[in-house]
Design a protein around this motif. Structure first.
Motif, mmCIF file in Angstrom:
data_model
loop_
_atom_site.group_PDB
_atom_site.id
_atom_site.type_symbol
_atom_site.label_atom_id
_atom_site.label_comp_id
_atom_site.label_asym_id
_atom_site.label_seq_id
_atom_site.Cartn_x
_atom_site.Cartn_y
_atom_site.Cartn_z
ATOM 1 N N MET A 1 0.838 -1.175 0.000
ATOM 2 C CA MET A 1 0.000 0.000 0.000
ATOM 3 C C MET A 1 0.884 1.239 0.000
ATOM 4 N N GLU A 2 0.567 2.179 -0.881
ATOM 5 C CA GLU A 2 1.343 3.412 -0.973
ATOM 6 C C GLU A 2 1.000 4.339 0.189
ATOM 7 N N ARG A 3 2.041 4.893 0.793
ATOM 8 C CA ARG A 3 1.850 5.807 1.923
ATOM 9 C C ARG A 3 1.808 7.241 1.398
ATOM 10 N N VAL A 4 0.743 7.944 1.727
ATOM 11 C CA VAL A 4 0.594 9.337 1.345
ATOM 12 C C VAL A 4 0.947 10.179 2.562
ATOM 13 N N ARG A 5 1.915 11.066 2.400
ATOM 14 C CA ARG A 5 2.360 11.901 3.523
ATOM 15 C C ARG A 5 1.370 13.031 3.753
ATOM 16 N N LEU A 6 1.010 13.223 5.027
ATOM 17 C CA LEU A 6 0.165 14.353 5.399
ATOM 18 C C LEU A 6 0.930 15.644 5.151
ATOM 19 N N SER A 7 0.277 16.600 4.562
ATOM 20 C CA SER A 7 0.885 17.894 4.308
ATOM 21 C C SER A 7 0.394 18.868 5.373
ATOM 22 N N PHE A 8 1.310 19.404 6.159
ATOM 23 C CA PHE A 8 0.960 20.330 7.234
ATOM 24 C C PHE A 8 0.848 21.739 6.659
ATOM 25 N N PRO A 9 -0.327 22.384 6.807
ATOM 26 C CA PRO A 9 -0.524 23.731 6.251
ATOM 27 C C PRO A 9 0.072 24.808 7.161
ATOM 28 N N ALA A 10 1.378 25.009 7.063
ATOM 29 C CA ALA A 10 2.107 25.922 7.960
ATOM 30 C C ALA A 10 1.572 27.349 7.935
ATOM 31 N N ASP A 11 0.991 27.773 6.821
ATOM 32 C CA ASP A 11 0.451 29.131 6.736
ATOM 33 C C ASP A 11 -0.808 29.321 7.587
ATOM 34 N N ASP A 12 -1.395 28.217 8.035
ATOM 35 C CA ASP A 12 -2.638 28.285 8.802
ATOM 36 C C ASP A 12 -2.446 28.003 10.288
ATOM 37 N N VAL A 13 -1.203 28.096 10.790
ATOM 38 C CA VAL A 13 -0.951 27.846 12.216
ATOM 39 C C VAL A 13 -1.681 28.899 13.039
ATOM 40 N N VAL A 14 -2.455 28.417 14.014
ATOM 41 C CA VAL A 14 -3.213 29.317 14.894
ATOM 42 C C VAL A 14 -2.709 29.294 16.335
ATOM 43 N N HIS A 15 -1.911 28.269 16.679
ATOM 44 C CA HIS A 15 -1.509 28.141 18.080
ATOM 45 C C HIS A 15 -0.295 27.220 18.190
ATOM 46 N N ARG A 16 0.535 27.504 19.171
ATOM 47 C CA ARG A 16 1.663 26.624 19.521
ATOM 48 C C ARG A 16 1.520 26.298 20.998
ATOM 49 N N HIS A 17 1.532 25.007 21.309
ATOM 50 C CA HIS A 17 1.251 24.572 22.679
ATOM 51 C C HIS A 17 2.418 23.727 23.214
ATOM 52 N N PRO A 18 3.072 24.177 24.291
ATOM 53 C CA PRO A 18 4.166 23.386 24.873
ATOM 54 C C PRO A 18 3.627 22.242 25.731
ATOM 55 N N LEU A 19 4.246 21.096 25.614
ATOM 56 C CA LEU A 19 3.901 19.918 26.416
ATOM 57 C C LEU A 19 5.185 19.179 26.758
ATOM 58 N N THR A 20 5.104 18.321 27.745
ATOM 59 C CA THR A 20 6.230 17.471 28.118
ATOM 60 C C THR A 20 5.760 16.026 28.108
ATOM 61 N N VAL A 21 6.587 15.140 27.580
ATOM 62 C CA VAL A 21 6.261 13.716 27.614
ATOM 63 C C VAL A 21 6.353 13.255 29.068
ATOM 64 N N ARG A 22 5.254 12.717 29.566
ATOM 65 C CA ARG A 22 5.207 12.216 30.943
ATOM 66 C C ARG A 22 5.614 10.746 30.959
ATOM 67 N N ILE A 23 6.051 10.280 32.089
ATOM 68 C CA ILE A 23 6.452 8.868 32.197
ATOM 69 C C ILE A 23 5.269 7.948 31.876
ATOM 70 N N THR A 24 4.065 8.389 32.198
ATOM 71 C CA THR A 24 2.877 7.572 31.917
ATOM 72 C C THR A 24 2.506 7.572 30.431
#
Length: 144
Positions: A1-24
């Motif tokens: 099966m051919e994999r189609v890469r998702l295209s991220f629409p960088a011009d439409d960014v509305v928010h940037r959210h910081p997170l941290t990977v938790r041990i859980t």
């Protein structure tokens, strides 16, 4: 099966959210698990909508539901990595809002994953999708 890469629409960014990977958030492979990633995306999406004075459970008088979700992984991330989730929301369709996320590892800027979720607003009485209200469209357009 051919994999189609998702295209991220960088011009439409509305928010940037910081997170941290938790041990859980770790899975048996000792990296961020899929279930945890979906939860982190949800948190970032709610924050992005809130930045436009929108609430996922009341978008113009209607709750939204996830119609589909696509995730493509590009790199592993582990506890306690700091992440930034960029959320982009292009102009909605008639009955769907496409929300894109790009998860970046803060230390090196590597893209951990790209995701797209289609949200539909539903009438609580009938359970049927409704047309995206003008006020929601305006709030999202103001994010550009």
């Amino acid at each position: 099966m051919e994999r189609v890469r998702l295209s991220f629409p960088a011009d439409d960014v509305v928010h940037r959210h910081p997170l941290t990977v938790r041990i859980t958030d770790m899975n048996y492979g000792r990296h961020l698990g899929h279930d945890a990633l979906v939860s982190l995306l949800h948190e970032a999406r709610v924050a992005a909508l809130a930045s436009r004075d929108l609430r996922e459970w009341d978008l113009g008088g209607y709750p939204c539901v996830a119609a589909d979700l696509a995730v493509q992984y590009q790199a592993e991330t582990r506890w306690p990595d700091a992440l930034v989730v960029e959320t982009a929301i292009p102009a909605p369709g008639r009955k769907a809002i496409g929300v894109y996320h790009r998860i970046l590892r803060e230390a090196d800027g590597a893209t951990v994953a790209t995701a797209r979720i289609n949200l539909m607003l539903v009438d609580p009485q009938s359970g049927r999708p409704v047309v995206i209200p003008a006020g929601v469209r305006e709030a999202l357009a103001g994010a550009s």
